[in-house]
Design an enzyme around this catalytic site. Structure first.
Site, PDB file in Angstrom:
ATOM      1  N   TRP A  76       0.900  -1.158   0.000  1.00 10.45           N
ATOM      2  CA  TRP A  76       0.000   0.000   0.000  1.00 10.45           C
ATOM      3  C   TRP A  76       0.935   1.203   0.000  1.00 10.45           C
ATOM      4  CZ3 TRP A  76      -1.113   4.284   3.052  1.00 10.45           C
ATOM      5  CH2 TRP A  76      -2.340   4.907   2.804  1.00 10.45           C
ATOM      6  N   ASN A 102       7.314  -3.110   5.955  1.00  6.09           N
ATOM      7  CA  ASN A 102       6.024  -2.502   6.264  1.00  6.09           C
ATOM      8  C   ASN A 102       6.294  -1.410   7.290  1.00  6.09           C
ATOM      9  OD1 ASN A 102       3.386  -1.880   6.924  1.00  6.09           O
ATOM     10  ND2 ASN A 102       3.126  -3.673   8.246  1.00  6.09           N
ATOM     11  N   LYS A 488     -19.738   3.110   5.822  1.00  7.43           N
ATOM     12  CA  LYS A 488     -19.835   1.852   5.066  1.00  7.43           C
ATOM     13  C   LYS A 488     -20.134   2.160   3.606  1.00  7.43           C
ATOM     14  CE  LYS A 488     -18.283  -0.636   6.868  1.00  7.43           C
ATOM     15  NZ  LYS A 488     -17.686  -0.147   8.069  1.00  7.43           N
ATOM     16  N   LYS A 607      -6.682  -2.542   4.982  1.00  9.03           N
ATOM     17  CA  LYS A 607      -7.360  -2.982   6.193  1.00  9.03           C
ATOM     18  C   LYS A 607      -6.721  -2.437   7.463  1.00  9.03           C
ATOM     19  CE  LYS A 607     -10.318  -5.662   8.364  1.00  9.03           C
ATOM     20  NZ  LYS A 607     -11.709  -5.172   8.377  1.00  9.03           N
TER      21      LYS A 607
HETATM   22  O1  M6R Z   1      -8.166  -1.934  13.092  1.00 10.77           O
HETATM   23  P1  M6R Z   1      -8.857  -0.720  13.605  1.00 10.77           P
HETATM   24  O2  M6R Z   1     -10.193  -1.034  14.197  1.00 10.77           O
HETATM   25  O3  M6R Z   1      -8.023   0.092  14.541  1.00 10.77           O
HETATM   26  O4  M6R Z   1      -9.122   0.159  12.313  1.00 10.77           O
HETATM   27  C1  M6R Z   1      -9.705   1.420  12.404  1.00 10.77           C
HETATM   28  C2  M6R Z   1     -10.149   1.904  11.046  1.00 10.77           C
HETATM   29  O5  M6R Z   1      -9.075   1.968  10.167  1.00 10.77           O
HETATM   30  C3  M6R Z   1     -11.229   1.001  10.441  1.00 10.77           C
HETATM   31  O6  M6R Z   1     -12.332   0.877  11.282  1.00 10.77           O
HETATM   32  C4  M6R Z   1     -11.684   1.571   9.079  1.00 10.77           C
HETATM   33  O7  M6R Z   1     -12.357   2.775   9.269  1.00 10.77           O
HETATM   34  C5  M6R Z   1     -12.537   0.566   8.324  1.00 10.77           C
HETATM   35  N1  M6R Z   1     -12.180   0.590   6.944  1.00 10.77           N
HETATM   36  C6  M6R Z   1     -13.972   0.838   8.373  1.00 10.77           C
HETATM   37  O8  M6R Z   1     -14.713  -0.096   7.667  1.00 10.77           O
END
Ligand code: M6R
Length: 612
Positions: A76, A102, A488, A607
């Site tokens: 990424w 990374n 979402k 992710k």
């Molecule tokens: O792994 P985490 O819960 O700390 O991640 C936080 C956000 O990056 C994550 O919730 C992001 O907003 C998702 N893509 C939402 O679907």
């Protein structure tokens, strides 16, 4: 934000690396590469811009790369655009050392200038290449690779998980970690490194988690780990409970859909073991009751959807415990001057347990004297390990970039924590406690009811998928629900959307409502049903097309005003968002499907956000 895998064994390495990368693609998918070594072909590197499929094509699924040891990477991009040259692995100028990384090397400019002044030529625009070039530079001086690795680690600043393969020491590769996840996998006649266990679960469930400052030497029959000072250390081994099927699509078109459908089970697994004899029991929490009763404040920090869980938590925890609950984005918290001290319980929420901003917020809160309780999905992740107390959401691996089952399990676990704390503080009656527990137990079955009946949601998605702007409105818990519903939709369908507290509309946003604007009115917080109805009438009278969400018992009432109504079963007030989110996830999913989007890997996203 990138994915790393490494393998040393007796089988051909490249197909195993590519298969591992397939499971890591959710971490980054703009380019990928592998480096393998064989005595006849030496150190070979293949890398390509684009999805892993491109690299697979280039290497005949890895079959045309000889060798039984190697490292791989899925990227990424942070430094340098996604292209073949900027892809990892990066090679040293003498083609002896390959590096995958990374994280971010913060002082790479200074190191690059130093190396340029020494005549080193660079190929890429990346920060990572300085690691390969600096290592080769030191190695030429030292003649001892491990010693040179330590010199590099002392010189670089920033975050890293590194895999290093050197043609001069081809029976082993080296791994190192600081502020970016990396685990070691112990196989039979083979060993691994990986950013995430999903990459290697097919081969082994025995792992250990590298700590900051540690360096590992991996061969086919051993993994030796050293601390930051080069002293050999023994690592504790953990056994991963779930198996490969949990990390595969299992017949579903998308991971996201599979994970939406898995929510009842995930919630069951999170809740059931923590209810014993009709009491909430957190065996894993060693928070003493005196501390809880003296607690002055709760501060929730998180990012993205986890932050939205915190927004629901603010309403629910204040309602239950009657102490102030602040919620702040971790990226703001870390640079703010928050009012946090020894009397504050800081709750960090994170699916991955690796989000850099959340990690930084955790450390800041700890430095300010707060106790840290984290709600995390990934066992052994950095946030879990650095917290004073951890509650795991047993959602299993979540692969789709857009979180669904992790969100749901975080939500329910935070609610449980609120009830548990309220009970200790003596702020909840026996009747309320029992009725909440009964509803908690019934949540999975109510979720299943929603998931069995998705026709209306599909219909609304097919009718409205080509709208280019959507507003979610709601009050109180429905406002918090709207924030997540809107995220979402935008992250997977690329439809612009906003979430507003309904009462705020007339302070500016209502000017955006015109004929045909789609407004999704969340009306599941029944104490404010009538207020929300007034807001619906306001937007309708300005031409909006409204889809409303409410509880089934209120659907007929709402249909007097709104034609498009979705309904969900009624539950206790505090749990209503746990049901409300499901139709909203499905709506986003079906809209993205209609628009032909790459649902599991939305553009520009990854992710796990391990960079700032
Ligand atoms: O792994 P985490 O819960 O700390 O991640 C936080 C956000 O990056 C994550 O919730 C992001 O907003 C998702 N893509 C939402 O679907």
């Amino acid at each position: 934000m990138c994915g790393i895998v490494g393998f040393a064994g007796t089988e051909q390495a490249a197909p195993i690396l590519l298969d591992g990368l397939k499971h890591l693609e959710y971490r980054g998918y703009d380019s990928a590469g592998v480096a393998v070594y064989s005595p006849s072909s030496g150190l070979q590197v293949k890398k390509a811009k684009g999805r892993l499929e491109v690299l697979k094509g280039l290497t005949d699924d890895g079959r045309n790369m000889e060798g039984t040891i190697g490292i791989g990477h899925t990227r990424w991009a942070t430094h340098g655009e996604p292209n073949d040259v900027n892809s990892h692995p990066h090679l040293s100028q003498d083609n002896k050392i390959a590096v995958v990384h990374n994280g971010i090397i913060e002082n790479y400019v200074e190191i690059k200038e130093f190396l340029l002044s020494k005549g080193v030529c660079f190929q890429s625009e990346t920060d990572t290449e300085v690691v390969a070039q600096l290592l080769a530079f030191y190695y030429r001086q030292d003649g001892d690779l491990m010693m040179s690795v330590y010199r590099v680690l002392h010189r670089i600043e920033g975050a890293y998980a590194l895999g290093i393969l050197c043609a001069d020491t081809p029976c082993s590769f080296i791994a190192a970690r600081k502020d970016a996840p990396l685990l070691l996998g112990y196989g039979k006649g083979c060993n691994f490194i990986a950013s995430d266990v999903t990459a290697i679960i097919k081969h082994t469930r025995e792992v250990s988690f590298m700590e900051d400052g540690e360096v590992a030497l991996v061969t086919s029959d051993s993994i030796t780990v050293f601390d930051a000072l080069g002293r050999k250390i023994d690592k504790e081994h953990s056994f991963v409970e779930w198996d490969i099927s949990a990390a595969e699509k299992g017949g579903y078109a998308h991971f996201m859909f599979k994970e939406i459908m898995e929510q009842p089970d995930a919630v069951r697994k999170t809740v059931a073991p923590r209810i014993k004899e009709d009491r909430i029991v957190f065996d894993e929490l060693k928070l003493d009751e005196a501390y809880i009763r003296d607690m002055k404040k709760i501060f929730i920090v998180a990012c993205g959807s986890s932050y939205h869980v915190g927004m629901v938590g603010k309403y629910n925890l204040e309602r239950l415990i009657r102490i102030p609950v602040d919620v702040m984005l971790a990226s703001e918290f870390r640079y703010a001057d928050p009012l946090v001290d020894e009397g504050t319980l800081v709750i960090v929420i994170s699916q991955s347990g690796e989000t850099l901003d959340s990690m930084a917020a955790l450390r800041k809160a700890r430095d300010l004297g707060a106790r840290i309780l984290s709600i995390v999905n990934v066992v052994g992740s950095s946030i879990a390990r650095e917290s004073d107390h951890v509650l795991y959401t047993w959602a299993g691996p979540e692969i789709a970039v857009a979180t669904t089952k992790a969100y749901s399990t975080q939500l329910v676990l935070l609610d449980m924590l609120g009830i548990w704390l309220a009970d200790i503080c003596g702020r909840i009656s026996i009747e309320e406690y029992s009725s909440l527990l009964e509803e908690l137990k019934r949540l999975p079955e109510k979720m299943e009811m929603i998931l069995k009946n998705t026709e209306d949601i599909q219909y609304f998605a097919s009718r409205y998928f080509n709208h280019d702007s959507v507003f979610y409105i709601g009050r109180n818990l429905d406002y918090a629900l709207g924030l997540e519903s809107s995220l979402k939709l935008k992250e997977i369908s690329y439809v612009h959307s906003e979430a507003y507290a309904s009462g705020e509309l007339k302070h500016g946003t209502i000017s955006l409502i015109e004929n045909g604007t789609l407004v999704i009115a969340l009306s599941t917080f029944l104490p404010l049903f009538d207020k929300e109805l007034s807001n619906i009438i306001e937007v309708k009278s300005r031409g909006a097309d409204v889809i409303a969400l409410t509880t089934c018992d209120m659907a007929e009432e709402l249909k007097k005003t709104v034609h498009n109504v979705l309904c969900i079963p009624r539950t206790s007030l505090i749990f209503q968002p746990s049901l409300g989110i499901i139709p909203m996830q499905l709506f986003a999913y079906y809209v993205a499907l209609q628009r032909g989007c790459d649902i599991d890997k939305p553009r520009n996203l990854a992710k796990s956000v391990t960079v700032e």
